[in-house]
Design a protein around this motif. Structure first.
Motif, PDB file in Angstrom:
ATOM      1  N   TRP A  38       0.863  -1.251  -0.048  1.00 33.90           N
ATOM      2  CA  TRP A  38       0.195  -0.029  -0.252  1.00 33.90           C
ATOM      3  C   TRP A  38       1.349   0.855   0.240  1.00 33.90           C
ATOM      4  N   ASP A  39       1.611   1.020   0.116  1.00 32.32           N
ATOM      5  CA  ASP A  39       3.066   2.279   0.033  1.00 32.32           C
ATOM      6  C   ASP A  39       2.388   3.405  -0.747  1.00 32.32           C
ATOM      7  N   ALA A  40       2.276   3.389  -2.109  1.00 28.06           N
ATOM      8  CA  ALA A  40       2.105   4.555  -3.331  1.00 28.06           C
ATOM      9  C   ALA A  40       0.855   5.311  -1.899  1.00 28.06           C
ATOM     10  N   GLN A  41      -0.564   4.554  -2.141  1.00 31.15           N
ATOM     11  CA  GLN A  41      -1.544   4.672  -1.769  1.00 31.15           C
ATOM     12  C   GLN A  41      -1.330   6.420  -0.124  1.00 31.15           C
ATOM     13  N   MET A  42      -0.721   4.994   0.545  1.00 30.35           N
ATOM     14  CA  MET A  42      -0.788   5.644   1.985  1.00 30.35           C
ATOM     15  C   MET A  42       0.134   6.897   1.468  1.00 30.35           C
ATOM     16  N   VAL A  43       1.406   7.044   0.888  1.00 31.55           N
ATOM     17  CA  VAL A  43       1.622   8.879   0.168  1.00 31.55           C
ATOM     18  C   VAL A  43       1.301   9.488   0.043  1.00 31.55           C
ATOM     19  N   PHE A  44      -0.232   8.619  -1.259  1.00 31.67           N
ATOM     20  CA  PHE A  44      -0.864  10.053  -1.993  1.00 31.67           C
ATOM     21  C   PHE A  44      -1.546  10.099  -1.191  1.00 31.67           C
ATOM     22  N   PHE A  45      -2.261   8.872  -0.219  1.00 33.12           N
ATOM     23  CA  PHE A  45      -3.495   9.753   0.632  1.00 33.12           C
ATOM     24  C   PHE A  45      -3.039  10.978   2.021  1.00 33.12           C
ATOM     25  N   ALA A  46      -1.637  10.422   2.186  1.00 32.56           N
ATOM     26  CA  ALA A  46      -1.206  11.700   3.338  1.00 32.56           C
ATOM     27  C   ALA A  46      -1.373  12.530   2.272  1.00 32.56           C
ATOM     28  N   ASN A  47      -0.532  12.855   1.836  1.00 32.11           N
ATOM     29  CA  ASN A  47      -0.742  14.546   0.880  1.00 32.11           C
ATOM     30  C   ASN A  47      -1.589  15.265   0.433  1.00 32.11           C
ATOM     31  N   GLN A  48      -2.822  13.931   0.756  1.00 30.86           N
ATOM     32  CA  GLN A  48      -4.590  14.991   0.150  1.00 30.86           C
ATOM     33  C   GLN A  48      -4.797  15.130   2.214  1.00 30.86           C
ATOM     34  N   GLY A  49      -3.587  14.870   3.077  1.00 31.46           N
ATOM     35  CA  GLY A  49      -4.424  15.568   4.347  1.00 31.46           C
ATOM     36  C   GLY A  49      -4.934  14.437   5.482  1.00 31.46           C
ATOM     37  N   PHE A  50      -4.721  13.359   5.033  1.00 32.79           N
ATOM     38  CA  PHE A  50      -5.337  12.146   5.734  1.00 32.79           C
ATOM     39  C   PHE A  50      -4.244  11.269   6.693  1.00 32.79           C
ATOM     40  N   ARG A  51      -4.448  10.591   7.169  1.00 34.86           N
ATOM     41  CA  ARG A  51      -3.271   9.795   8.008  1.00 34.86           C
ATOM     42  C   ARG A  51      -3.526   8.573   7.989  1.00 34.86           C
ATOM     43  N   THR A  52      -2.575   8.050   7.205  1.00 40.32           N
ATOM     44  CA  THR A  52      -3.017   6.589   6.738  1.00 40.32           C
ATOM     45  C   THR A  52      -1.468   5.297   7.247  1.00 40.32           C
ATOM     46  N   ILE A  53      -2.675   4.655   7.696  1.00 38.59           N
ATOM     47  CA  ILE A  53      -1.545   3.212   8.458  1.00 38.59           C
ATOM     48  C   ILE A  53      -2.575   2.008   7.623  1.00 38.59           C
ATOM     49  N   ALA A  54      -1.181   1.415   7.642  1.00 44.64           N
ATOM     50  CA  ALA A  54      -1.165  -0.025   7.614  1.00 44.64           C
ATOM     51  C   ALA A  54      -0.651  -1.314   8.133  1.00 44.64           C
ATOM     52  N   HIS A  55      -0.784  -2.233   8.389  1.00 41.83           N
ATOM     53  CA  HIS A  55      -0.544  -3.141   9.147  1.00 41.83           C
ATOM     54  C   HIS A  55       0.209  -4.544   8.582  1.00 41.83           C
ATOM     55  N   ASP A  56       0.801  -5.358   9.148  1.00 41.43           N
ATOM     56  CA  ASP A  56       1.357  -6.527   8.569  1.00 41.43           C
ATOM     57  C   ASP A  56       0.634  -7.507   9.299  1.00 41.43           C
ATOM     58  N   ARG A  57      -0.245  -8.287   8.858  1.00 43.34           N
ATOM     59  CA  ARG A  57      -1.571  -9.504   9.112  1.00 43.34           C
ATOM     60  C   ARG A  57      -0.499 -10.335   9.669  1.00 43.34           C
ATOM     61  N   ARG A  58      -0.749 -10.856  11.166  1.00 42.00           N
ATOM     62  CA  ARG A  58      -0.289 -11.791  12.131  1.00 42.00           C
ATOM     63  C   ARG A  58       0.410 -12.820  10.984  1.00 42.00           C
TER      64      ARG A  58
END
Length: 275
Positions: A38-58
């Motif tokens: 999700w790295d590209a989405q996280m950077v894109f949406f963080a730049n749009q002003g959102f807090r972006t969070i993604a975890h590694d499933r167990r």
């Protein structure tokens, strides 16, 4: 590394980017990947002003590799603990493939009091496995083949899987060997036992009752050439259950459309979030 520790003592790795006081978007990845998908989405949406969070499933990525409890209920409970420990509210969920199942089971088990919107991308609900009640599903032999390939020669199986995953086996496809290598890298970071268990979790979990508990705006986005999670038993069935669902189909779209159609996908997801 940034982690939370769950009630059963499992350390779950997560990324937390963008302004901490902004509305959170929580991304859930597919099998056998990690938050890195999700790295590209996280950077894109963080730049749009959102807090972006993604975890590694167990048992995936940098999270603990556990022997037991690699199942959809536990995945959903881990997600709930992440949200509660970070005290996230008005969450926008984005789940791809198995991650779409994880998000769906979270709502089934934990409700929507912390949820604002949901996006299911190439997601596995309502049920992938072919049964008498689900004739459009895939036969168990398909998933037994995934188990065998993963156990026998995991790196080769993951490399081969990238061809249908990203539609690279279609005429005229622009194949990226680097994307294929990155898929293998992420998959090999997971624990073999947990990844094998997860095949049952994503293929045999029935999400029909979970989907009936959706009461928030929902985007169901799927490629009509998805060779991993065929659209008929997935998105087209989900929108018949979720009353708030909006269906968006990418003509010729693959399972890996968040990568192969990254800019289009980001724009469509942003439009849904802002609508």
């Amino acid at each position: 590394m940034t982690t939370i520790t769950t009630k059963d003592g499992t350390n779950i790795f997560f990324k937390d980017w963008g302004p901490k006081d902004a509305q959170p978007i929580v991304f859930s990845h597919g099998w056998p990947l990690s938050a890195d998908a999700w790295d590209a989405q996280m950077v894109f949406f963080a730049n749009q002003g959102f807090r972006t969070i993604a975890h590694d499933r167990r048992s995936h990525g940098r999270s603990d590799q556990v022997w037991d409890n690699n199942n959809m209920d536990q995945y959903a409970d881990d997600l709930a603990e992440l949200i509660e420990q970070l005290d996230l509210k008005d969450v926008i969920f984005v789940g791809h493939s198995t991650g779409g199942g994880e998000v769906t089971r979270y709502i089934g088990r934990h409700g929507t009091s912390r949820v604002a919107k949901v996006a299911l991308i190439g997601a596995v609900p309502p049920l992938m496995l072919k049964t008498e009640a689900n004739p459009d599903g895939l036969p168990i032999d398909v998933f037994d083949g995934i188990r065998k390939g993963t156990f026998d020669n995991r790196p080769q199986f993951f490399k081969d899987l990238t061809l249908p995953f990203y539609g690279y086996n279609r005429d005229g496809a622009a194949v990226s060997e680097a994307v294929r290598d990155e898929f293998v890298r992420q998959g090999m970071n997971g624990g073999l036992k947990g990844l094998l268990d997860s095949i049952r979790a994503f293929s045999e979990s029935d999400f029909n009752e979970d989907l009936k508990k959706f009461d928030k705006p929902t985007l169901v986005l799927h490629g009509d050439d998805d060779q991993i999670v065929p659209i008929g038993a997935a998105a087209l069935s989900t929108v018949k259950i979720v009353k708030q669902a909006v269906l968006k189909v990418y003509e010729g779209g693959s399972h890996g459309l968040t990568i192969t159609e990254q800019d289009r996908f980001n724009a469509d997801l942003l439009e849904f979030i802002n609508s």
